[in-house]
Design a protein around this motif. Structure first.
Motif, PDB file in Angstrom:
ATOM      1  N   TRP A  65      12.458 -10.288   2.929  1.00 25.12           N
ATOM      2  CA  TRP A  65      12.097 -11.221   3.995  1.00 25.12           C
ATOM      3  C   TRP A  65      12.596 -12.643   3.796  1.00 25.12           C
ATOM      4  CZ3 TRP A  65      10.662  -8.799   8.149  1.00 25.12           C
ATOM      5  CH2 TRP A  65       9.985  -7.582   8.032  1.00 25.12           C
ATOM      6  N   CYS A  66      12.868 -13.078   2.550  1.00 26.46           N
ATOM      7  CA  CYS A  66      13.309 -14.450   2.346  1.00 26.46           C
ATOM      8  C   CYS A  66      14.821 -14.562   2.318  1.00 26.46           C
ATOM      9  CB  CYS A  66      12.733 -15.030   1.050  1.00 26.46           C
ATOM     10  SG  CYS A  66      10.957 -15.170   1.116  1.00 26.46           S
ATOM     11  N   ASP A  67      15.505 -13.448   2.056  1.00 28.32           N
ATOM     12  CA  ASP A  67      16.960 -13.468   2.082  1.00 28.32           C
ATOM     13  C   ASP A  67      17.411 -13.303   3.537  1.00 28.32           C
ATOM     14  OD1 ASP A  67      19.486 -12.569  -0.024  1.00 28.32           O
ATOM     15  OD2 ASP A  67      19.701 -12.223   2.134  1.00 28.32           O
ATOM     16  N   GLU A  81       4.698 -14.395   8.104  1.00 26.87           N
ATOM     17  CA  GLU A  81       3.536 -14.173   7.250  1.00 26.87           C
ATOM     18  C   GLU A  81       3.951 -14.023   5.779  1.00 26.87           C
ATOM     19  OE1 GLU A  81       1.441 -10.544   8.290  1.00 26.87           O
ATOM     20  OE2 GLU A  81       0.858 -10.410   6.174  1.00 26.87           O
ATOM     21  N   ILE A  82       5.014 -13.226   5.538  1.00 29.16           N
ATOM     22  CA  ILE A  82       5.451 -12.991   4.153  1.00 29.16           C
ATOM     23  C   ILE A  82       6.019 -14.277   3.550  1.00 29.16           C
ATOM     24  CG2 ILE A  82       6.996 -11.645   2.669  1.00 29.16           C
ATOM     25  CD1 ILE A  82       5.112  -9.735   3.809  1.00 29.16           C
ATOM     26  N   LEU A  98       7.243  -8.865  16.717  1.00 28.21           N
ATOM     27  CA  LEU A  98       6.431  -8.399  15.597  1.00 28.21           C
ATOM     28  C   LEU A  98       7.152  -8.581  14.270  1.00 28.21           C
ATOM     29  CD1 LEU A  98       4.855  -5.214  17.186  1.00 28.21           C
ATOM     30  CD2 LEU A  98       3.719  -7.351  16.649  1.00 28.21           C
ATOM     31  N   ALA A  99       8.488  -8.344  14.261  1.00 32.33           N
ATOM     32  CA  ALA A  99       9.234  -8.506  13.020  1.00 32.33           C
ATOM     33  C   ALA A  99       9.240  -9.971  12.590  1.00 32.33           C
ATOM     34  CB  ALA A  99      10.648  -7.986  13.199  1.00 32.33           C
ATOM     35  N   ARG A 100       9.404 -10.884  13.560  1.00 31.25           N
ATOM     36  CA  ARG A 100       9.399 -12.308  13.239  1.00 31.25           C
ATOM     37  C   ARG A 100       8.028 -12.727  12.715  1.00 31.25           C
ATOM     38  NH1 ARG A 100      14.241 -15.220  13.353  1.00 31.25           N
ATOM     39  NH2 ARG A 100      15.642 -14.085  14.740  1.00 31.25           N
ATOM     40  N   GLN A 101       6.989 -12.165  13.356  1.00 31.15           N
ATOM     41  CA  GLN A 101       5.624 -12.474  12.931  1.00 31.15           C
ATOM     42  C   GLN A 101       5.412 -12.054  11.475  1.00 31.15           C
ATOM     43  OE1 GLN A 101       2.515 -10.453  15.179  1.00 31.15           O
ATOM     44  NE2 GLN A 101       2.279 -12.276  16.417  1.00 31.15           N
ATOM     45  N   LYS A 102       5.876 -10.852  11.168  1.00 29.84           N
ATOM     46  CA  LYS A 102       5.732 -10.309   9.822  1.00 29.84           C
ATOM     47  C   LYS A 102       6.496 -11.199   8.830  1.00 29.84           C
ATOM     48  CE  LYS A 102       4.923  -7.000   6.757  1.00 29.84           C
ATOM     49  NZ  LYS A 102       3.552  -6.626   6.363  1.00 29.84           N
ATOM     50  N   GLN A 103       7.702 -11.582   9.225  1.00 28.74           N
ATOM     51  CA  GLN A 103       8.511 -12.400   8.333  1.00 28.74           C
ATOM     52  C   GLN A 103       7.834 -13.736   8.053  1.00 28.74           C
ATOM     53  OE1 GLN A 103      12.535 -13.141   9.651  1.00 28.74           O
ATOM     54  NE2 GLN A 103      13.177 -13.593   7.544  1.00 28.74           N
TER      55      GLN A 103
END
Lengths: 260, 461
Positions: free
Chosen positions: A130-132, A163-164, A156-161
């Motif tokens: 998620w950070c790369d 959060e992580i 949802l993917a952006r939201q997850k990213q």
């Protein structure tokens, strides 16, 4: 709340392991990501070590079904338990334990090594996913959003990213470079390799630590991530690769369980 | 017996004979009158076009005919109440006489409560009449006071499960064509919701309008152990066709379902997750009732169908919904029959006597809802016995006797129509009871009912 949970575990102890217990995880082919695959493999290995039969169910909504929001989780009787730690406790309440024979010092040591795996290997996996920027846009976000229709997949993917990344910032990993991540992985592998020595398992017989280490190392070894050379780092420690091979052949006759 | 009295003009005020006498006297007023004569209650207007001299003569002649008729009936016009109002710029401004007296000429007169103002014609006729005025027509300008452009509202609600406070703001007539922008924010003890909608009617046809909405609604449903978050956009087009009202609606909703507690049953847990619904719906309403809250006569029919999944999203379904209500007045009250067929049921406006959403399929104490549902009812509303507080305060109360029946179940799609019908009819739930209904203004009703749930199935509460 406490009393309810202790009551629940007492009730759990009263019933034997149900035959129709199921392990819910994300579909492996097109959706699951490295970190979740590693956690799912660890739980699956642990249950196999306990010799508890479980039906593996692949559900793309497993993450929202889980009470803690994380995969995998087991559904046994009336109980729903997620993640390795609580599952180990739940299984112990049913009268199955792998670490019962260990003395207090060994138990403490085992917990420390499990923390090490979660804090370095799991965090490194999450960082890479998620950070790369390259990995997250090419692999993580498309795979994470794959079961949802447009435009939910992106949202949802952006939201997850987000959060992580927030969690990575909190533990001081967000600003790390690729080399620093390689270093972290190398250090934990060295620590694990030294503890393992040339034994078959960390504490003589299989424990939840073996399940957790296998879950992460096997997933990292079998996953090719563009720009990272994690499998090469692990291969520098032959006793760790042998450890993985040994568990794989011993508990998984057909080793086709996990990819990415 | 009353005493006899001489009346020389008009009819006695307040007498029961007054309207009848008035009708008899006024009825043949227009016999032989050539000009236009309009009678409304006790206001009578006589008028005509006066573009040539003969026009004025004709009006004078008609006035004389009326005066003659009044004389024949031994009556007199009250000359102080008779006025001449002249319109248009090519008017010859002649004098009209009645009973030998020249009638007062005015530029402003109140007719049936409306002030007709011709302005000060003598000074500046053309500027007053406006550019649209013609020889035989006037330009009329209505001057109205507009509502304030920004209004706010504040209310608190206590529902089944939580209390909430709602703050709303409304921009009426935002762009000058009756557009409306409404924003709502609701802060609850458990959840917070938002809504924004923009309304635009077609100029000249208010019933044909469009509404665009954005919403974010959160709710908790403890009887199903579910927390639901709906975020979405909607687009509505309303239009009348003959006596029916139609709405075509497109809606996209991102729904997030999650379990309220760790103890939620597994089928509820399995439904958790994100979904996107994109649906097209059409609603037709025929409403001939005399009141929407406590109707005493009339018919109400609503047919609604919704098709989801063919415009995007991952939810596909077809939903049919029908509601029919027949109301009739009886000598001692009114009777109302309703019947409806729809989808997920429960709640106080359907089957009374059962908890909210608490009938139908359930799992480990959580109610799951079903695919099909029907309900029918017979209601009898009568005024309070012995009529305390009538008329006035007692009018807003009604006693209420009812029988309701209905059923809900999940459908097995292999069964076909006949199987569905027999399944819906097989294990009937019904209840009867009595209560009091209180009408609050014209917007709400409050019911207090005592119920006897009679046909109950396993698991209902």
């Amino acid at each position: 709340m406490l009393s309810v949970e202790s009551l629940a575990s007492q009730m759990a102890a009263a019933e034997p392991w149900p035959e129709n217990a199921s392990l819910y995880q994300l579909p492996t082919d097109d959706q699951i990501l490295l970190s979740d695959a590693a956690s799912c493999l660890a739980v699956q290995t642990f249950l196999k070590m306990c010799n508890l039969p479980v039906l593996v169910v692949f559900r793309s909504s497993a993450e929202s079904m889980s009470p803690s929001g994380k995969v995998p989780f087991i559904h046994a009787g009336n109980h729903v338990v997620s993640e390795l730690g609580p599952i180990v406790q739940f299984v112990r309440a049913k009268g199955h334990s792998l670490s019962e024979s260990l003395n207090e010092q060994e138990k403490a040591e085992m917990k420390a090594y499990m923390e090490l795996v979660n804090n370095s290997l799991l965090t490194a996996e999450l960082y890479i996913l998620w950070c790369d920027k390259n990995v997250s846009s090419l692999i993580s976000r498309p795979r994470y959003g794959s079961p949802f229709p447009f435009p939910l997949d992106t949202i949802l993917a952006r939201q997850k990213q987000r959060e992580i990344v927030r969690r990575m910032k909190a533990v001081g990993w967000a600003e790390k470079t690729r080399e620093q991540v390689h270093d972290e992985v190398d250090q934990s592998c060295r620590a694990l390799s030294q503890r393992l020595g040339n034994h078959k398992y960390f504490f003589g017989s299989p424990t939840e630590l073996d399940a957790l280490v296998f879950g992460h190392l096997y997933s990292l070894l079998t996953t090719d991530i563009p720009g990272y050379s994690i499998p090469e780092i692990i291969r520098n420690y032959p006793n760790l690769t042998n450890f993985c091979k040994n568990i794989d052949t011993h508990f998984f006759l057909q080793s086709n369980t996990s990819k990415v | 017996m009353s005493c006899s009295e001489d009346v020389s003009r008009g009819v006695p005020q307040g007498s029961v004979l007054r309207p009848l006498l008035f009708i008899i006297f006024i009825n043949d007023l227009d016999n032989g009158v050539k000009s236009k004569l309009s009678k409304f209650a006790d206001d009578t207007k006589l008028g005509g076009k006066v573009d040539i001299r003969e026009g004025g003569d004709q009006i004078q002649e008609s006035i004389n005919t009326c005066v003659d008729l009044a004389k024949y009936w031994q009556m007199e016009f009250n000359l102080s109440k008779c006025k001449v109002l002249e319109m248009g710029r090519n008017n010859e401004n002649r004098d009209y006489r009645m009973q030998g007296v020249v009638l007062e000429r005015v530029t402003q007169e109140k007719d049936l409560g409306v002030v007709i103002d011709m302005g000060d014609c003598s000074t500046d006729v053309t500027s007053y009449l406006g550019p649209g005025a013609r020889l035989d027509g006037l330009e009329i300008t209505f001057q109205v006071t507009e509502m304030s452009a920004l209004t706010g509202s504040y209310n608190t609600m206590v529902g089944n499960n939580e209390g909430s406070m709602a703050i709303g703001g409304k921009l009426s007539n935002m762009l000058g064509r009756a557009e409306r922008l409404v924003a709502q924010f609701s802060y609850g003890t458990k959840e917070t919701s938002y809504g924004l909608s923009f309304f635009k009617p077609q100029t000249g046809c208010f019933e044909r309008n469009i509404t665009f909405g954005l919403f974010d609604v959160k709710g908790q449903f403890p009887w199903s152990s579910v927390r639901e978050v709906d975020r979405g956009v909607s687009f509505d087009f309303n239009f009348p066709v003959w006596r029916t009202r139609h709405t075509v609606r497109w809606e996209a909703v991102w729904r997030e379902l999650s379990c309220l507690s760790r103890t939620a049953s597994f089928p509820v847990r399995e439904e958790s997750g994100h979904s996107l619904k994109s649906s097209l719906a059409h609603t037709m309403v025929v409403d001939c009732r005399d009141s929407t809250i406590l109707p005493s006569k009339g018919v109400y029919l609503k047919v609604n169908q919704e098709l989801a999944g063919y415009t995007g999203g991952d939810i596909r379904f077809l939903k049919e919904e029908m509601e029919l209500q027949l109301n009739r007045s009886l000598p001692w009250g009114c009777v109302s029959v309703f019947c409806s067929i729809l989808f997920f049921l429960g709640g106080p406006t359907t089957i009374r006597g059962f908890n909210m959403y608490s009938i139908g399929p359930y799992a480990e104490s959580d109610f799951l809802g079903g695919d099909a549902y029907w309900a029918a009812g017979l209601h009898l509303y009568t005024p309070l016995p012995f009529g305390p507080g009538r008329p006035g305060f007692g009018d807003i109360f009604r006693t209420h006797l009812f029988i309701n029946a209905g059923n809900l179940c999940s459908l097995d799609y292999g069964e076909g129509l006949r199987g569905h019908v027999s399944r819906l009819g097989s294990c009937l739930r019904w209840a009867y009871g009595a209560g009091v209904v209180l009408r609050l203004g014209n917007i709400a009703r409050l019911e207090l009912n005592y119920c006897f749930p009679t046909g109950v199935q396993l698991g209902d509460r």
